[in-house]
Motif scaffolding. Structure first.
Motif, PDB file in Angstrom:
ATOM      1  N   ASP A  56       0.828  -1.200   0.000  1.00  0.00           N
ATOM      2  CA  ASP A  56       0.000   0.000   0.000  1.00  0.00           C
ATOM      3  C   ASP A  56       0.868   1.257   0.000  1.00  0.00           C
ATOM      4  O   ASP A  56       0.599   2.205  -0.744  1.00  0.00           O
ATOM      5  N   ALA A  57       1.928   1.262   0.815  1.00  0.00           N
ATOM      6  CA  ALA A  57       2.783   2.451   0.897  1.00  0.00           C
ATOM      7  C   ALA A  57       3.479   2.718  -0.431  1.00  0.00           C
ATOM      8  O   ALA A  57       3.569   3.866  -0.878  1.00  0.00           O
ATOM      9  N   HIS A  58       3.975   1.678  -1.080  1.00  0.00           N
ATOM     10  CA  HIS A  58       4.693   1.890  -2.340  1.00  0.00           C
ATOM     11  C   HIS A  58       3.732   2.275  -3.460  1.00  0.00           C
ATOM     12  O   HIS A  58       4.077   3.100  -4.327  1.00  0.00           O
ATOM     13  N   LEU A  59       2.545   1.720  -3.451  1.00  0.00           N
ATOM     14  CA  LEU A  59       1.556   2.100  -4.460  1.00  0.00           C
ATOM     15  C   LEU A  59       1.187   3.575  -4.332  1.00  0.00           C
ATOM     16  O   LEU A  59       1.048   4.285  -5.331  1.00  0.00           O
ATOM     17  N   LYS A  60       1.049   4.050  -3.099  1.00  0.00           N
ATOM     18  CA  LYS A  60       0.740   5.470  -2.894  1.00  0.00           C
ATOM     19  C   LYS A  60       1.888   6.348  -3.370  1.00  0.00           C
ATOM     20  O   LYS A  60       1.680   7.440  -3.925  1.00  0.00           O
ATOM     21  N   TYR A  61       3.114   5.902  -3.158  1.00  0.00           N
ATOM     22  CA  TYR A  61       4.276   6.627  -3.675  1.00  0.00           C
ATOM     23  C   TYR A  61       4.215   6.708  -5.202  1.00  0.00           C
ATOM     24  O   TYR A  61       4.435   7.775  -5.797  1.00  0.00           O
ATOM     25  N   LEU A  62       3.902   5.595  -5.866  1.00  0.00           N
ATOM     26  CA  LEU A  62       3.840   5.580  -7.321  1.00  0.00           C
ATOM     27  C   LEU A  62       2.768   6.530  -7.848  1.00  0.00           C
ATOM     28  O   LEU A  62       3.016   7.320  -8.768  1.00  0.00           O
ATOM     29  N   LYS A  97      -7.426  -0.498  -5.447  1.00  0.00           N
ATOM     30  CA  LYS A  97      -7.837   0.393  -4.368  1.00  0.00           C
ATOM     31  C   LYS A  97      -7.093   1.724  -4.435  1.00  0.00           C
ATOM     32  O   LYS A  97      -7.616   2.777  -4.054  1.00  0.00           O
ATOM     33  N   ASN A  98      -5.862   1.681  -4.951  1.00  0.00           N
ATOM     34  CA  ASN A  98      -5.045   2.884  -5.092  1.00  0.00           C
ATOM     35  C   ASN A  98      -5.121   3.493  -6.493  1.00  0.00           C
ATOM     36  O   ASN A  98      -4.364   4.414  -6.808  1.00  0.00           O
ATOM     37  N   GLY A  99      -6.002   2.973  -7.331  1.00  0.00           N
ATOM     38  CA  GLY A  99      -6.153   3.506  -8.678  1.00  0.00           C
ATOM     39  C   GLY A  99      -5.081   3.049  -9.641  1.00  0.00           C
ATOM     40  O   GLY A  99      -4.800   3.729 -10.633  1.00  0.00           O
ATOM     41  N   VAL A 100      -4.480   1.893  -9.373  1.00  0.00           N
ATOM     42  CA  VAL A 100      -3.372   1.385 -10.181  1.00  0.00           C
ATOM     43  C   VAL A 100      -3.798   0.097 -10.883  1.00  0.00           C
ATOM     44  O   VAL A 100      -4.447  -0.763 -10.280  1.00  0.00           O
ATOM     45  N   THR A 101      -3.407  -0.036 -12.153  1.00  0.00           N
ATOM     46  CA  THR A 101      -3.682  -1.240 -12.936  1.00  0.00           C
ATOM     47  C   THR A 101      -2.430  -2.104 -13.004  1.00  0.00           C
ATOM     48  O   THR A 101      -1.355  -1.622 -13.368  1.00  0.00           O
ATOM     49  N   VAL A 102      -2.561  -3.378 -12.661  1.00  0.00           N
ATOM     50  CA  VAL A 102      -1.449  -4.321 -12.770  1.00  0.00           C
ATOM     51  C   VAL A 102      -1.459  -4.894 -14.177  1.00  0.00           C
ATOM     52  O   VAL A 102      -2.366  -5.621 -14.567  1.00  0.00           O
ATOM     53  N   MET A 103      -0.451  -4.545 -14.969  1.00  0.00           N
ATOM     54  CA  MET A 103      -0.380  -4.973 -16.365  1.00  0.00           C
ATOM     55  C   MET A 103       0.544  -6.171 -16.562  1.00  0.00           C
ATOM     56  O   MET A 103       0.588  -6.756 -17.644  1.00  0.00           O
ATOM     57  N   CYS A 104       1.284  -6.520 -15.522  1.00  0.00           N
ATOM     58  CA  CYS A 104       2.290  -7.575 -15.663  1.00  0.00           C
ATOM     59  C   CYS A 104       2.584  -8.131 -14.274  1.00  0.00           C
ATOM     60  O   CYS A 104       2.434  -7.424 -13.269  1.00  0.00           O
ATOM     61  N   VAL A 105       3.002  -9.381 -14.215  1.00  0.00           N
ATOM     62  CA  VAL A 105       3.336 -10.033 -12.956  1.00  0.00           C
ATOM     63  C   VAL A 105       4.780 -10.516 -13.009  1.00  0.00           C
ATOM     64  O   VAL A 105       5.226 -11.067 -14.027  1.00  0.00           O
ATOM     65  N   GLY A 106       5.516 -10.308 -11.902  1.00  0.00           N
ATOM     66  CA  GLY A 106       6.868 -10.821 -11.779  1.00  0.00           C
ATOM     67  C   GLY A 106       6.889 -12.026 -10.862  1.00  0.00           C
ATOM     68  O   GLY A 106       6.578 -11.902  -9.679  1.00  0.00           O
ATOM     69  N   PRO A 107       7.215 -13.224 -11.361  1.00  0.00           N
ATOM     70  CA  PRO A 107       7.250 -14.423 -10.522  1.00  0.00           C
ATOM     71  C   PRO A 107       8.537 -14.509  -9.715  1.00  0.00           C
ATOM     72  O   PRO A 107       9.531 -13.857 -10.051  1.00  0.00           O
ATOM     73  N   PRO A 108       8.552 -15.335  -8.662  1.00  0.00           N
ATOM     74  CA  PRO A 108       9.755 -15.481  -7.831  1.00  0.00           C
ATOM     75  C   PRO A 108      10.757 -16.485  -8.401  1.00  0.00           C
ATOM     76  O   PRO A 108      11.431 -17.190  -7.662  1.00  0.00           O
ATOM     77  N   ALA A 109      10.852 -16.585  -9.695  1.00  0.00           N
ATOM     78  CA  ALA A 109      11.807 -17.474 -10.366  1.00  0.00           C
ATOM     79  C   ALA A 109      12.065 -16.919 -11.757  1.00  0.00           C
ATOM     80  O   ALA A 109      11.337 -16.049 -12.233  1.00  0.00           O
ATOM     81  N   LEU A 110      13.118 -17.428 -12.414  1.00  0.00           N
ATOM     82  CA  LEU A 110      13.551 -16.894 -13.705  1.00  0.00           C
ATOM     83  C   LEU A 110      13.666 -15.376 -13.633  1.00  0.00           C
ATOM     84  O   LEU A 110      13.179 -14.641 -14.491  1.00  0.00           O
TER      85      LEU A 110
END
Length: 374
Positions: A56-62, A97-110
């Motif tokens: 939440d904090a980083h999304l508000k910063y963005l 909730k912060n008005g941000v659209t997630v266009m891509c996902v970063g997995p914890p591998a590769l």
């Protein structure tokens, strides 16, 4: 005459609407041109970011700096490569909730991780049956992203991670990351991967793509692969031939399992690092992959220098004309994110938040000017 009424009936409305965001500007375009003309000229570029974490904090910063599209990182339980539907949904809901659209996902591998430090190395080490297990988890991630409505996954197929030789002074008290091949001295002759020549590397890439891209096709999820950063000489480095470290290598990559869902996390900085004269050559490279609709994300960063000898700088001071690059992305109809990446560091900005903020403003300004010219 009432100022608002005047603006709404003139082409000045498009420029006035820029400050109100993408929706308002697109509405203005529709009022001042025919539908067909607007469709061909509309600037679809989006200011984005891939920085951690998706909290939440980083999304508000963005959002503070106008970033409303991101690559997100769901909280994924330790030991898994795939995120569950619930984990992905929580991330998406927090962003929205912060008005941000997630266009891509970063997995914890590769990830762009040095193989000796990678938690999930089996795919890149060609370790069976472990790599088949990990690939199955990637397939599960694709399915889960589709169920949650997340359209893209970024990934790397790297063994050496990001190679650099140190830092050099930049403007003010900033320092810039540097790669100078002649000064590079690896800590060990080989990684745990041992010798990996071009044929072996292509086999590992193809093995992954043959099993993942059909699932991406079925579920309509764009798979965006990052180039090798940086390229190394043909004889390799630490025993590894970085086959995705040249433009020809990237051209070969996109031809394997040809699909509209198989493309690049196009790091403009990394691709510039492959070139003898990036200030002249990068634009035609963008055109090549852009006209083929193979660019799914853009890491919009600049360098000073050339292949085997460069520093990563602020976007306004490198060898690449970033405004000209934006015009080329517009020309090819690229519709996704321009994201800052590898920002300079400074003592009073340990997480790079100030440098990122500068880059957000710079990119946002370029996009707004591009829109004003449609």
């Amino acid at each position: 005459m009432d100022r608002r009424r005047f603006l709404s009936g003139t082409t000045a409305a498009a420029a006035f609407a820029l400050g109100a965001g993408e929706t308002a500007s697109q509405s203005a375009f529709a009022q001042t041109s025919s539908q067909g003309e607007a469709a061909s000229k509309r600037v679809l570029l989006k200011l984005g970011c891939q920085s951690h974490p998706t909290t939440d904090a980083h999304l508000k910063y963005l959002v503070r700096y106008g970033v409303k599209h991101i690559c997100g990182y769901p909280e994924t339980a330790e030991g898994r490569i795939y995120s569950t539907v619930d984990e992905l949904s929580r991330m998406r809901e927090l962003a929205e909730k912060n008005g941000v659209t997630v266009m891509c996902v970063g997995p914890p591998a590769l990830e762009s991780t040095y193989i000796d430090n990678e938690k999930h190395p089996a795919i890149m080490l060609a370790q069976s049956p472990e790599r088949d297990r990990d690939i199955e988890q990637f397939q599960t991630l694709i399915r889960n992203c589709a169920r949650v409505g997340l359209p893209s996954i970024k990934y790397n197929m790297s063994i050496l991670g990001v190679l650099r030789t140190g830092r050099v002074p930049g403007r003010g008290d900033a320092t810039y990351s540097q790669w100078k091949l002649k000064d590079a001295h690896p800590k060990t002759p080989l990684t745990k991967a041992g010798h990996v020549d071009a044929d072996a590397f292509w086999e590992r890439i193809t093995y992954f793509l043959d099993r993942v891209i059909p699932v991406a096709n079925e579920y309509k999820i764009r798979m965006a692969c990052h180039p090798h950063d940086p390229g190394v000489p043909p004889e390799g480095y630490q025993g590894v031939d970085r086959v995705l470290g040249t433009v020809d290598g990237l051209k070969r990559f996109i031809s394997i399992r040809e699909s509209e869902y198989h493309g690049l996390n196009f790091c403009q900085g990394t691709v510039s690092e492959m070139l003898a004269d990036p200030g002249k050559e990068i634009y035609d490279v963008i055109r090549y992959f852009g006209t083929r609709k193979k660019i799914f994300n853009v890491h919009f960063r600049n360098i000073r220098g050339h292949r085997d000898d460069f520093v990563e700088v602020y976007p306004d001071e490198g060898d690449v004309d970033m405004w000209k690059a934006v015009q080329v992305y517009k020309e090819v109809g690229y519709p996704y994110m321009l994201m800052p990446d590898h920002v300079p560091q400074a003592p009073n900005d340990p997480e790079g938040l100030q440098s990122f903020a500068f880059c957000y403003g710079y990119i946002r300004g370029l996009i707004q000017v591009a829109r004003s010219q449609t």
